[in-house]
Write a protein that holds these residues in place. Structure first.
Motif, short mmCIF file in Angstrom:
data_model
loop_
_atom_site.label_atom_id
_atom_site.label_comp_id
_atom_site.label_asym_id
_atom_site.label_seq_id
_atom_site.Cartn_x
_atom_site.Cartn_y
_atom_site.Cartn_z
N PHE A 88 0.83 -1.21 0.00
CA PHE A 88 0.00 0.00 0.00
C PHE A 88 0.86 1.26 0.00
CE2 PHE A 88 -2.15 3.36 2.50
CZ PHE A 88 -3.07 3.73 1.53
N LEU A 89 1.89 1.30 0.86
CA LEU A 89 2.77 2.47 0.90
C LEU A 89 3.50 2.68 -0.43
CD1 LEU A 89 4.22 2.18 4.51
CD2 LEU A 89 2.52 3.82 3.66
N LYS A 90 3.92 1.57 -1.05
CA LYS A 90 4.57 1.66 -2.36
C LYS A 90 3.60 2.22 -3.40
CE LYS A 90 6.89 -1.08 -5.88
NZ LYS A 90 7.18 -2.40 -6.37
N HIS A 91 2.38 1.71 -3.39
CA HIS A 91 1.35 2.19 -4.32
C HIS A 91 1.08 3.68 -4.09
CE1 HIS A 91 -2.41 2.65 -6.48
NE2 HIS A 91 -2.97 3.06 -5.35
N LYS A 92 0.99 4.07 -2.84
CA LYS A 92 0.71 5.46 -2.48
C LYS A 92 1.83 6.37 -3.01
CE LYS A 92 -0.94 7.96 1.57
NZ LYS A 92 -1.18 7.88 3.01
N GLN A 93 3.09 5.94 -2.84
CA GLN A 93 4.23 6.73 -3.31
C GLN A 93 4.23 6.82 -4.83
OE1 GLN A 93 6.38 8.56 -1.37
NE2 GLN A 93 6.91 9.40 -3.35
N GLU A 94 3.93 5.71 -5.51
CA GLU A 94 3.87 5.72 -6.97
C GLU A 94 2.79 6.67 -7.47
OE1 GLU A 94 3.38 1.61 -8.00
OE2 GLU A 94 5.51 1.16 -7.72
N ILE A 96 1.71 9.36 -5.90
CA ILE A 96 2.22 10.72 -5.66
C ILE A 96 3.21 11.09 -6.76
CG2 ILE A 96 3.67 12.12 -4.12
CD1 ILE A 96 2.31 10.59 -1.77
N ASP A 97 4.13 10.18 -7.06
CA ASP A 97 5.13 10.45 -8.09
C ASP A 97 4.48 10.68 -9.45
OD1 ASP A 97 7.02 10.12 -6.12
OD2 ASP A 97 7.61 8.09 -6.76
N ALA A 101 4.67 14.03 -11.74
CA ALA A 101 5.13 13.97 -13.13
C ALA A 101 4.11 14.61 -14.06
CB ALA A 101 5.40 12.53 -13.55
N LYS A 102 2.84 14.34 -13.81
CA LYS A 102 1.79 14.94 -14.65
C LYS A 102 1.72 16.44 -14.45
CE LYS A 102 -1.33 11.13 -15.51
NZ LYS A 102 -2.70 10.64 -15.45
N ALA A 103 1.99 16.91 -13.24
CA ALA A 103 1.96 18.34 -12.96
C ALA A 103 3.07 19.07 -13.70
CB ALA A 103 2.06 18.59 -11.46
#
Length: 169
Positions: A88-94, A96-97, A101-103
């Motif tokens: 879950f934490l890995k998914h959450k970080q991905e 956010i990243d 990147a889209k921003a």
């Protein structure tokens, strides 16, 4: 499609997971694959039901990751809690990243009209540059009539092509 099949996980996805997780020299019987699909589906139903119960007890209307982690513990799957938290934490970080990147991507791309106008400007600038080079060459080599005729003919053809392109639009 029957109601029972609508509630099953996609068989192809589960079959691919089975194939990817097993060593290459081990095969899985079709009946065993179907049983794994049924077990996975039942596990998700059980986990969802328990998570929903916990959510309802807290007077919430949305199941959150904490509800799922508590449900795993309640159902006796404590050994999976740490792994699920890590995923879950890995998914959450991905996520956010990906948002970052889209921003950073340019928000205003050129419209088709702007692209066409820019293309015409580039054509015009190139044509002007090409004609200037031809005239400069003529001034430097006035005795070469054959070269002059070739250059002028080429410049005229290029201008006609551009005019034809403009007319097509």
């Amino acid at each position: 499609m029957s109601k029972e099949n609508e509630l099953l996980l996609p068989r192809t996805a589960v079959f691919k997971l089975i194939k990817d997780l097993l060593p290459s020299d081990v095969r899985c019987a079709n009946d065993a694959k179907e049983l794994i699909v049924s077990c996975c589906t039942e596990f998700i139903h059980l986990l969802t039901s328990e998570s929903n119960d916990l959510c309802t007890k807290e007077n919430k209307r949305t199941i959150c990751p904490d509800h799922i982690l508590k449900a795993l513990k309640t159902l006796g799957f404590n050994e999976y809690v740490q792994a699920v938290e890590e995923v879950f934490l890995k998914h959450k970080q991905e996520t956010i990243d990906l948002r970052k990147a889209k921003a950073k991507e340019p928000k205003h791309l050129m419209t088709q009209e702007e692209l066409a106008r820019k293309q015409q400007e580039l054509f015009a600038a190139d044509s002007y540059r090409y004609q200037n080079e031809a005239y400069q060459y003529l001034n430097e080599h006035p005795s070469s009539l054959e070269d002059t005729n070739v250059l002028l003919s080429s410049a005229r053809l290029k201008q006609e092509d551009e005019d034809d392109y403009d007319a097509e639009e």
